[in-house]
Design a protein around this motif. Structure first.
Motif, mmCIF file in Angstrom:
data_model
loop_
_atom_site.group_PDB
_atom_site.id
_atom_site.type_symbol
_atom_site.label_atom_id
_atom_site.label_comp_id
_atom_site.label_asym_id
_atom_site.label_seq_id
_atom_site.Cartn_x
_atom_site.Cartn_y
_atom_site.Cartn_z
ATOM 1 N N GLU A 177 -11.918 -9.418 4.285
ATOM 2 C CA GLU A 177 -11.112 -10.092 5.303
ATOM 3 C C GLU A 177 -11.650 -10.121 6.539
ATOM 4 O OE1 GLU A 177 -7.585 -11.924 6.053
ATOM 5 O OE2 GLU A 177 -7.623 -10.784 4.113
ATOM 6 N N SER B 46 -12.832 -1.237 -3.701
ATOM 7 C CA SER B 46 -11.828 -0.286 -4.529
ATOM 8 C C SER B 46 -12.094 -0.364 -6.148
ATOM 9 C CB SER B 46 -10.387 -1.116 -4.487
ATOM 10 O OG SER B 46 -10.089 -1.094 -3.293
ATOM 11 N N HIS C 27 -12.937 -6.644 -1.561
ATOM 12 C CA HIS C 27 -11.938 -7.725 -0.632
ATOM 13 C C HIS C 27 -12.488 -7.742 0.807
ATOM 14 C CE1 HIS C 27 -8.021 -9.279 0.445
ATOM 15 N NE2 HIS C 27 -8.420 -8.661 1.553
ATOM 16 N N MET D 243 -14.225 -7.337 7.564
ATOM 17 C CA MET D 243 -14.084 -6.249 6.997
ATOM 18 C C MET D 243 -14.089 -5.926 5.521
ATOM 19 S SD MET D 243 -13.480 -3.010 7.557
ATOM 20 C CE MET D 243 -13.007 -2.957 9.561
ATOM 21 N N CYS D 244 -14.930 -5.272 4.968
ATOM 22 C CA CYS D 244 -14.963 -5.292 3.350
ATOM 23 C C CYS D 244 -14.286 -3.836 2.889
ATOM 24 C CB CYS D 244 -16.387 -5.310 3.106
ATOM 25 S SG CYS D 244 -16.617 -4.959 1.355
ATOM 26 N N THR D 245 -13.303 -4.200 1.892
ATOM 27 C CA THR D 245 -12.812 -2.884 1.348
ATOM 28 C C THR D 245 -13.296 -2.887 -0.268
ATOM 29 O OG1 THR D 245 -10.864 -3.136 2.572
ATOM 30 C CG2 THR D 245 -10.508 -1.723 0.704
ATOM 31 N N LYS E 81 -17.561 -2.536 8.010
ATOM 32 C CA LYS E 81 -17.840 -4.121 8.479
ATOM 33 C C LYS E 81 -19.139 -4.640 7.865
ATOM 34 C CE LYS E 81 -15.085 -3.724 12.857
ATOM 35 N NZ LYS E 81 -15.166 -3.590 13.985
ATOM 36 N N LYS F 42 -14.861 1.412 3.122
ATOM 37 C CA LYS F 42 -14.082 0.266 3.797
ATOM 38 C C LYS F 42 -15.244 0.235 4.830
ATOM 39 C CE LYS F 42 -10.143 -1.508 5.915
ATOM 40 N NZ LYS F 42 -8.643 -1.470 6.186
ATOM 41 N N PRO G 136 -8.813 2.379 -3.238
ATOM 42 C CA PRO G 136 -9.775 2.119 -2.386
ATOM 43 C C PRO G 136 -10.818 3.326 -2.424
ATOM 44 C CG PRO G 136 -7.748 1.478 -1.368
ATOM 45 C CD PRO G 136 -7.668 2.169 -2.793
ATOM 46 N N SER H 103 0.983 -1.121 0.051
ATOM 47 C CA SER H 103 0.143 0.138 0.121
ATOM 48 C C SER H 103 0.893 1.573 0.090
ATOM 49 C CB SER H 103 -1.012 0.004 1.287
ATOM 50 O OG SER H 103 0.128 0.238 2.466
#
Length: 388
Positions: A149, A156, A147, A152-154, A70, A68, A65, A41
């Motif tokens: 994880e 982009s 994405h 947690m959603c990002t 949850k 972001k 990105p 990053s």
């Protein structure tokens, strides 16, 4: 940060290339560079995003990105994507595509996540404008990356479009072509800097040779790329891009040494020559039909060798052991004062080379775990150096 126009970006790469990508980014002028796993990053402005796409040798994608949050379920993901202001990124007349990667106990399937995301964005436009944008998986106006994880959603935007390994110069390939980003990364890991002669003794369709020449002459690797993703964005600035491109071209340097390729297959030699011409690098590279095992080093100067020899999984070889023994014998007997690097996946077979490796770096060639190995061949000795 001094520049208020800076924003966070993420450069995706191959396993083992994080350090060299981070160095590339710092050398280009990125700030707040942080290494992840298969990504780095960094911060920069729009012009830097253009420059990163044009000039990075070991990046596969440059993501920007934009949100972001949850998420705990597919419905939760749908609602949060639906609430975003998608009209600032594209119109319902444009096409879009979703790429998703998921590492989470809450979401079991990346394809279902992609489908739910597509529905949320299409429904947003239908409810706002009465028209749903179409999906185009191959050549969309906007490629969106989801994405997840854990929870947690990002979200982009993909500024690169097609993967950056598709440089645009390769029209012809052999049976097992090496990925261009992999080739560039192996060269940088091997310390190739253009300060000696270079040889790829089993060059196939010429990818390693082309990437070696671009590193030596400091030519931007994606100069031949047909189109980047950001060229379809509403804020696309063609004048800014042309300035960035011109500035990068001004940094090209002269190259005084030889870059040579051998292959014993006439078809591979023809393909390599075609690809080298496509990349406008014929003045830097010479390719000839040769059996490496029957060749000798030309001249006394130091030589840098890097090759991707055929191996069992991708190309059938009747006798891998004999093949690697021949590589070792040829290097020992005919190539003094040479630093030789190879990427190999059969760690048993390379024992037959009969030379001590001075370095082993773990890399992946596609899904195959492999090693980039280094052999130092010294002047004046044809015997194996004693183990210390």
């Amino acid at each position: 940060m001094a520049n208020n126009n800076n924003f966070k970006m993420l450069a995706k790469t191959l396993y083992g290339f994080e350090d060299i990508l981070a160095k590339e980014l710092k050398d280009l002028g990125a700030i707040e560079v942080k290494k992840g796993v298969r990504n780095v990053s960094f911060y920069g402005d729009k012009g830097f995003m253009y420059k990163a796409n044009l000039c990075l040798r070991t990046a596969l994608k440059i993501l920007k990105p934009i949100a972001k949050f949850k998420v705990y379920s597919e419905e939760d993901l749908y609602k949060k994507l639906y609430k975003m202001d998608w009209e600032q990124y594209f119109t319902p007349e444009a096409t879009f595509a979703i790429d998703s990667t998921v590492h989470s106990d809450f979401f079991s399937h990346s394809k279902f996540v992609a489908l739910k995301s597509k529905d949320a964005i299409a429904d947003y436009f239908r409810d706002k404008t009465g028209k749903r944008p179409n999906v185009d998986v191959k050549f969309p106006h906007l490629r969106i990356h989801i994405h997840i994880e854990k929870n947690m959603c990002t979200v982009s935007l993909d500024s690169s479009g097609q993967s950056l390994h598709k440089r645009g110069y390769r029209s012809a390939t052999n049976i097992a072509p090496i990925n261009e980003v992999l080739a560039a990364g192996l060269l940088l890991l091997s310390g190739w800097d253009g300060r000696s002669d270079f040889l790829d003794p089993m060059c196939g369709s010429g990818t390693i040779l082309i990437e070696a020449a671009m590193i030596a002459a400091n030519i931007p690797p994606n100069l031949n790329k047909k189109e980047f993703g950001f060229e379809k964005w509403p804020d696309w600035d063609v004048d800014l891009f042309e300035k960035i491109e011109e500035s990068s071209l001004n940094k090209i340097r002269s190259f005084e040494h030889k870059i040579i390729g051998y292959d014993k297959a006439p078809s591979a030699v023809r393909k390599a020559i075609d690809n080298i011409e496509n990349a406008n690098l014929s003045e830097f590279i010479s390719v000839s039909q040769e059996d490496f095992f029957k060749t000798k080093k030309e001249g006394e100067k130091h030589l840098h060798i890097l090759c991707n020899p055929p191996y069992g999984e991708r190309l059938s070889l009747e006798n891998l052991t004999e093949f690697y023994t021949n590589i070792g014998d040829t290097l020992k007997q005919n190539y003094p004062s040479t630093q030789a690097w190879m990427i190999v996946s059969d760690l048993e077979a390379i024992k037959s080379v009969g030379l001590r490796t001075s370095k082993k770096i773990k890399v992946f060639n596609g899904k195959l775990e492999a090693r980039l190995v280094r052999y130092d061949i010294y002047e004046g000795t044809k015997k194996r150096r004693p183990r210390i």
